[in-house]
Design an enzyme around this catalytic site. Sequence first.
Site, mmCIF file in Angstrom:
data_model
loop_
_atom_site.group_PDB
_atom_site.id
_atom_site.type_symbol
_atom_site.label_atom_id
_atom_site.label_comp_id
_atom_site.label_asym_id
_atom_site.label_seq_id
_atom_site.Cartn_x
_atom_site.Cartn_y
_atom_site.Cartn_z
ATOM 1 N N ASN A 195 -5.672 2.768 -13.013
ATOM 2 C CA ASN A 195 -4.755 1.753 -12.432
ATOM 3 C C ASN A 195 -3.146 2.442 -12.720
ATOM 4 O O ASN A 195 -2.980 3.140 -13.590
ATOM 5 C CB ASN A 195 -4.735 0.299 -13.246
ATOM 6 C CG ASN A 195 -3.584 -0.544 -12.679
ATOM 7 O OD1 ASN A 195 -3.337 -0.834 -11.639
ATOM 8 N ND2 ASN A 195 -2.956 -1.030 -13.752
ATOM 9 N N HIS B 142 0.654 0.955 -13.260
ATOM 10 C CA HIS B 142 1.526 -0.145 -13.728
ATOM 11 C C HIS B 142 2.973 0.468 -13.708
ATOM 12 O O HIS B 142 3.161 1.587 -14.252
ATOM 13 C CB HIS B 142 0.885 -0.499 -15.113
ATOM 14 C CG HIS B 142 1.792 -1.724 -15.396
ATOM 15 N ND1 HIS B 142 1.332 -2.940 -15.235
ATOM 16 C CD2 HIS B 142 2.825 -1.799 -16.534
ATOM 17 C CE1 HIS B 142 2.365 -3.832 -15.667
ATOM 18 N NE2 HIS B 142 3.059 -3.079 -16.314
ATOM 19 N N ASP C 12 -4.276 -4.021 -18.795
ATOM 20 C CA ASP C 12 -3.319 -2.788 -18.950
ATOM 21 C C ASP C 12 -3.616 -2.067 -20.388
ATOM 22 O O ASP C 12 -2.732 -1.610 -20.856
ATOM 23 C CB ASP C 12 -1.812 -3.409 -18.863
ATOM 24 C CG ASP C 12 -1.393 -3.776 -17.300
ATOM 25 O OD1 ASP C 12 -1.941 -3.113 -16.435
ATOM 26 O OD2 ASP C 12 -0.808 -4.630 -17.274
ATOM 27 N N GLY D 288 0.772 -1.185 -0.173
ATOM 28 C CA GLY D 288 -0.061 -0.130 -0.009
ATOM 29 C C GLY D 288 0.806 1.312 0.058
ATOM 30 O O GLY D 288 0.374 2.230 0.453
HETATM 31 C C1 GAR Z 1 3.399 -1.233 -7.171
HETATM 32 O O1 GAR Z 1 4.732 -1.150 -7.800
HETATM 33 C C2 GAR Z 1 2.315 -1.003 -8.471
HETATM 34 O O2 GAR Z 1 2.560 -0.283 -9.608
HETATM 35 C C3 GAR Z 1 2.190 -2.488 -8.974
HETATM 36 O O3 GAR Z 1 2.357 -3.332 -7.616
HETATM 37 C C4 GAR Z 1 3.106 -2.539 -6.550
HETATM 38 C C5 GAR Z 1 2.204 -2.309 -5.351
HETATM 39 O O4 GAR Z 1 2.776 -1.557 -4.326
HETATM 40 N N1 GAR Z 1 1.149 -2.727 -9.476
HETATM 41 C C6 GAR Z 1 1.033 -3.747 -10.590
HETATM 42 O O5 GAR Z 1 2.208 -4.462 -10.884
HETATM 43 C C7 GAR Z 1 -0.116 -3.795 -11.316
HETATM 44 N N2 GAR Z 1 -0.031 -4.796 -12.618
HETATM 45 P P1 GAR Z 1 2.183 -0.919 -3.178
HETATM 46 O O6 GAR Z 1 1.229 -1.865 -2.585
HETATM 47 O O7 GAR Z 1 3.319 -0.601 -2.326
HETATM 48 O O8 GAR Z 1 1.512 0.215 -3.926
#
Ligand code: GAR
Length: 201
Positions: free
Chosen positions: A109, A111, A152, A13
């Site tokens: 979203n 990415h 995506d 998060g």
């Molecule tokens: C982030 O880097 C986000 O961009 C990625 O997961 C991580 C979550 O971190 N999302 C994806 O890969 C979606 N395809 P967080 O929970 O610390 O925000």
Amino acid sequence: MLTNIAVFVSGGGTNLQALIDAEKAGIIKSGKIKLVVSSSPTAYALERAKNNGIDSVVVSRKENPDQKAFEEKICKALDEYKIDLIVLAGFMSILSEDFTKRYEERIINVHPSLIPSFCGKGFYGLRVHEAALAYGVKVSGATVHFVNEIPDGGKIILQKAVEIKDGDTPEILQKRIMEEAEWKILPEATEIISKKMLEEK
Ligand code: GAR
């Protein structure tokens, strides 16, 4: 009136935290984070919501193997909180076409690559950075886009490039992309879309 925002999470998060901080700093001023939806009961993101007085709901993906039932539970919470805009911030479950159609142009979203590179099914979290380094690209970054039925594949809202450095590991690159790109463009895009939605209300 403000745009009512729900943030969907599955893990640490840090992007949720960036959104909370941006709201406090007035960077997000057209919307308010009303609800956090987590697909995992152990996501640290839930602590962040609690620490900031934001309501949260857990709809466990594991305990709801049926996609329809999973999404119905989520929709119920969204209706209850009168959510206008959904922000996926590290949400690791794919949403069905039924769901994305219901919230057309109302789901965004973040990415962790420059779409259309290293994206789509199977590209999430560290895997994205592993693939970028394996390919040998010299620049990666982050993208905020609308969510449709193609993983995506929705229209791009904002992108930011981040340089790759000698000696980068997937973990080091992930951290740099978060700090230099994701935590900036996700709040910015959230404000842009919240503002647009207010104007259209
Ligand atoms: C982030 O880097 C986000 O961009 C990625 O997961 C991580 C979550 O971190 N999302 C994806 O890969 C979606 N395809 P967080 O929970 O610390 O925000």
